[in-house]
Design an enzyme around this catalytic site. Structure first.
Site, PDB file in Angstrom:
ATOM      1  N   HIS A  61       0.810  -1.229   0.000  1.00 33.90           N
ATOM      2  CA  HIS A  61       0.000   0.000   0.000  1.00 33.90           C
ATOM      3  C   HIS A  61       0.838   1.273   0.000  1.00 33.90           C
ATOM      4  O   HIS A  61       0.535   2.250   0.690  1.00 33.90           O
ATOM      5  CB  HIS A  61      -0.954  -0.004   1.184  1.00 33.90           C
ATOM      6  CG  HIS A  61      -2.034  -1.035   1.108  1.00 33.90           C
ATOM      7  ND1 HIS A  61      -2.502  -1.531  -0.086  1.00 33.90           N
ATOM      8  CD2 HIS A  61      -2.747  -1.669   2.088  1.00 33.90           C
ATOM      9  CE1 HIS A  61      -3.457  -2.424   0.151  1.00 33.90           C
ATOM     10  NE2 HIS A  61      -3.614  -2.528   1.453  1.00 33.90           N
TER      11      HIS A  61
ATOM     12  N   GLU B 193     -11.336  -3.575  -3.032  1.00 33.97           N
ATOM     13  CA  GLU B 193     -10.294  -2.606  -3.366  1.00 33.97           C
ATOM     14  C   GLU B 193     -10.001  -2.667  -4.862  1.00 33.97           C
ATOM     15  O   GLU B 193      -9.317  -3.577  -5.339  1.00 33.97           O
ATOM     16  CB  GLU B 193      -9.027  -2.902  -2.569  1.00 33.97           C
ATOM     17  CG  GLU B 193      -9.241  -2.970  -1.062  1.00 33.97           C
ATOM     18  CD  GLU B 193      -8.083  -3.645  -0.356  1.00 33.97           C
ATOM     19  OE1 GLU B 193      -6.927  -3.230  -0.590  1.00 33.97           O
ATOM     20  OE2 GLU B 193      -8.330  -4.605   0.420  1.00 33.97           O
TER      21      GLU B 193
ATOM     22  N   HIS C  79      -9.681   1.933   0.812  1.00 34.14           N
ATOM     23  CA  HIS C  79      -9.621   0.748   1.667  1.00 34.14           C
ATOM     24  C   HIS C  79     -10.757   0.740   2.697  1.00 34.14           C
ATOM     25  O   HIS C  79     -10.550   0.383   3.857  1.00 34.14           O
ATOM     26  CB  HIS C  79      -8.267   0.692   2.369  1.00 34.14           C
ATOM     27  CG  HIS C  79      -7.796  -0.688   2.706  1.00 34.14           C
ATOM     28  ND1 HIS C  79      -8.439  -1.500   3.626  1.00 34.14           N
ATOM     29  CD2 HIS C  79      -6.746  -1.409   2.250  1.00 34.14           C
ATOM     30  CE1 HIS C  79      -7.791  -2.650   3.724  1.00 34.14           C
ATOM     31  NE2 HIS C  79      -6.761  -2.634   2.897  1.00 34.14           N
TER      32      HIS C  79
END
Length: 352
Positions: free
Chosen positions: A111, A315, A185
């Site tokens: 991420h 996502e 998210h």
């Protein structure tokens, strides 16, 4: 309409942050902060007209800065970049040059690294139009920030529509060839937070997925879901076969059926007890389904404790580790090009 705007100086950040709450004609409310581009709250109606929280998160920005949250960050509602999901060993090669990222998930970069977009204070402005209201968030990410090449400008527009849709439009440009893969998210729980999501009915409009190795990196294969625990082509509860999934639960990349760069439906979620439904659409070729496997009960909102499987994430993304797998959809962005992506969450009520 915009029903609340708040400015607050956060000493630990040494700067002011903003929080905005949007509301539409169905009284759906979405609260967003410019810290991390986080969606802090989503409140919708059930079939009886009761409004309640359906997104995991906190009521104050300070909770996202708390050491307990930061140490095992679940990325509640956060904007993710520069690269959503994992890059193997935190390394990739671009135009013959090797790049090394900080590993923050075992051997992998996850991420965008520990200082990714979820940790940034974005510039924020609001807008109001006849049938929609929203916020525009902008950010400049410097060349080699978290190890990624190129000075990148990012714009995210969060829109709450009269049709009970939350739309996130992403744009990005770069001055040097780079890789980029942005997502949100948010964790959803349609039960008004009264239980975990294992009894939610789920449909995934994806007949293929990408298997992964022990370090959660795709093996490179693209495999039909068939009658495996990944098969949600027809409605099933999330918990029906979760025990048969390698690892602790769902944390897998699914491939959108018939992807064509337009908005395509990826998933549908229903809680039979409340009647709430959620449809997830994306312009991206894939999406990660994550069933909150690592929520350990250490985080709370009011009297609700976020335990394992207490939320489900969809996502939107290029595939995990695409920079290292040439047959996966490209995440490369070059100067003069514009990255665009749209994610749409549609909230509804069903009798089924």
């Amino acid at each position: 309409m915009i029903i609340n705007e708040k400015r607050q100086f956060i000493p630990s950040l040494n700067q002011e942050v903003k929080t905005v709450t949007l509301q539409n004609r169905k009284h759906t409310q979405v609260t967003i902060t410019n810290y991390g581009g986080i969606i802090m709250s989503i409140k919708t109606s059930d079939r009886r007209g009761n409004f309640a929280e359906i997104a995991l998160g906190f009521d104050d920005v300070e909770s996202y800065l708390d050491e307990g949250y930061q140490n095992n960050c679940p990325y509640f509602g956060a904007a993710i970049g520069r690269y959503a999901n994992r890059i193997k060993n935190g390394q990739f090669t671009l135009d013959g040059k090797d790049y090394n990222l900080e590993s923050n998930n075992g051997p992998n970069s996850l991420h965008g690294g520990p200082g990714g977009f979820h940790q940034k204070v974005w510039k924020m402005e609001t807008f109001k139009e006849p049938k929609r209201t929203g916020v525009i968030l902008t950010l400049t990410s410097d060349d080699m920030e978290e190890g990624f090449p190129g000075k990148v400008g990012v714009k995210m527009t969060y829109t709450l529509t009269f049709d009970n849709e939350l739309v996130i439009d992403y744009e990005a440009t770069t001055d040097k060839t780079t890789v980029i893969n942005l997502t949100n998210h948010s964790y959803f729980n349609l039960s008004s937070m009264q239980s975990n999501v294992l009894n939610h009915l789920m449909v995934l409009y994806a007949d293929k997925f990408t298997p992964k190795d022990k370090n959660d990196i795709p093996t490179g294969e693209i495999v039909p879901v068939n009658d495996s625990p990944m098969d949600f082509l027809l409605p099933k509860t999330i918990g029906e076969r979760i025990a048969d999934v390698d690892g602790r639960g769902y944390d897998h990349n699914f491939i959108i059926n018939g992807h064509d760069d337009d908005l395509n439906i990826g998933a549908r979620l229903v809680d039979k007890n409340t009647g709430r439904s959620l449809e997830f659409y994306t312009t991206e070729p894939g999406f990660q389904v994550y069933s909150g496997n690592y929520l350990d009960g250490s985080l709370q909102r009011d009297d609700i404790t976020f335990t394992e499987n207490y939320g489900i994430c969809f996502e939107a993304q290029k595939f995990p580790d695409s920079p290292n797998q040439d047959h996966f959809p490209s995440a490369i962005l070059k100067p003069g090009e514009k990255y665009r992506q749209t994610t749409l969450y549609k909230f509804g009520i069903t009798d089924k």
